[in-house]
Design a protein around this motif. Structure first.
Motif: not given
Length: 446
Positions: A23-28, A30-31, A34
């Motif tokens: 989840a952290i990898r995907s979030s970074l 995605a950030d 963005d």
């Protein structure tokens, strides 16, 4: 317990840390996309519709390591930096949608620039994917460190809890070892674990009950022996006085026989008391007697009883070794029990013989009867060879044999034969040396 705690912690890591890392990898990522999209939108605001006619466009400065470029509908780079001509994200963005993609080693976001509901250009923003990968790696290392710390804490807590649980168990184990060594005064101390305390209380209650039972048995044995010794001693003194004063030829043999029987009963009480003092092998303190002499006395004592029942007692007295001395009272008690067992439960002629085995003697008592039942249970207390008796005689005989360092066993079921195996040393009778005897037997048990 440590293994269980470590396994539980590892399962928790697998169930929580691995999804969290993903989840952290995907979030970074995605950030970062963005951020690129916001940068492209901010640049699109500065694009004027007149740029097509040559009006210059001033795009904001891109982020460190990134690139920002403006493309016209023909995919030509008109301002900023980027590939020439425009790539796939730029081409997709010409259809009026924000395109997010990956081109080579870069993350790319393309935003359309519209005017009068027409796409007049595309702003392309990109940044190296390696920067995001580095952030992901740093975050994962941090997560790994937290996981290792959690595992270490779990192991420390488990070890501490294991010590808390193991200490009272080890103490209880020490108490049990002390009990097996004969110390019935030890008691298990209370602990902070309710379940172990319950086991300890049960253990202490068992020891208390066992100690009370043994105390009552010892008291009974001591009381019975004391109460028997006094009248037996008085009876012996009275019989001895009667023999010294009475000149009646008919009465003297009766008094002499009564005196011998009383002395034999006194020896029996002493043997039973000796067995009750300790369960270990303890040599009798009474004097020794020659084997041939013991067999002769045994035959004289039991011959009349068998004759009253119309049966014969044969004793191989002459074949017995004359140079070996054995504990007379104890062996006499065992042979007496075996002869009484043959008289009550056996049939036909009873034979008693002794065999010299070099470092041991084998006393055989046999009759013409048959032993029924399981031989291994024959010497248990409460079990008899027939329907009569209390089942104590053979059990007592075996205990006496063990106290002498020997063994009593059933060696034949038909005819019924019991054998007392008694270890002996090469002692010479009366302190005289018998030629060849020492060479045959040696100086001690083989």
């Amino acid at each position: 317990m440590v293994r269980v705690a470590l396994t539980a912690a590892l399962v928790a890591v697998l169930l929580l840390a691995v999804p969290l890392a993903l989840a952290i990898r995907s979030s970074l990522y995605a950030d970062q996309r963005d951020a690129l999209e916001r940068s492209a939108l901010a640049a699109a605001v500065h694009v004027s519709p007149d740029y097509v006619t040559g009006d210059p466009v001033e795009l904001p400065a891109p982020a460190s390591g990134g690139r920002l470029g403006l493309y016209d509908p023909r995919l030509r780079l008109r301002a900023g930096s980027g590939p020439r001509p425009g790539d796939t994200p730029v081409r997709r963005s010409l259809d009026g949608e924000v395109a997010q993609s990956r081109a080579g080693q870069d993350l790319v976001v393309a935003v359309p620039v519209t005017h009068a509901e027409k796409v007049i250009g595309v702003v392309r923003a990109s940044s190296p994917a390696a920067a995001v990968r580095n952030r992901v790696a740093m975050t994962w290392l941090l997560l790994l460190g937290v996981t290792a710390l959690a595992l270490a804490v779990a192991v420390l807590v488990a070890r501490r809890q294991a010590r808390v649980l193991a200490a009272p168990l080890e103490d209880l184990s020490r108490q049990c070892r002390a009990v097996t060594e004969g110390d019935l005064t030890v008691r298990a101390a209370p602990s902070s674990v309710a379940e172990i305390d319950q086991v300890a209380r049960t253990h202490n209650e068992m020891l208390h009950s066992l100690s009370e039972l043994l105390r009552r048995e010892r008291d009974f044995t001591a009381n019975a022996s004391h109460q028997l010794r006094t009248p037996l001693t008085g009876l012996q003194l009275a019989l001895e006085a009667g023999l010294a004063q009475d000149d009646d030829a008919r009465l003297r043999p009766v008094l002499a026989e009564a005196l011998v029987t009383t002395q034999r009963l006194h020896h029996t009480v002493e043997e039973v008391l000796r067995l009750s003092r300790s369960g270990a092998v303890t040599r009798p303190t009474a004097g020794t007697i020659a084997v041939r002499e013991l067999l002769g006395e045994t035959e004289d004592r039991w011959h009349g009883l068998f004759a009253q029942d119309g049966r014969r007692l044969e004793c191989a007295t002459r074949e017995a070794p004359a140079d070996i001395r054995i504990p007379g009272a104890s062996v006499s008690e065992v042979l007496g029990i075996l002869l009484d067992n043959a008289r009550v439960h056996g049939r036909g002629t009873v034979r008693m013989a002794v065999r010299d085995l070099g470092d041991a003697l084998a006393f055989d008592v046999s009759d013409e009867g048959v032993v029924a039942g399981e031989p291994s249970r024959l010497f248990d207390r409460g079990r008899t060879c027939g329907g009569e008796g209390t089942g104590i005689g053979l059990a007592l005989a075996r205990e006496l044999a063990v106290s002498l360092g020997g063994r009593l066993s059933l060696t034949n079921r038909h005819p019924a034969t019991f054998t007392l195996l008694l270890p002996v040393e090469g002692e010479e009778a009366e302190g005289e040396e018998t030629p060849g005897r020492g060479r045959e037997r040696g100086t001690g048990p083989g």
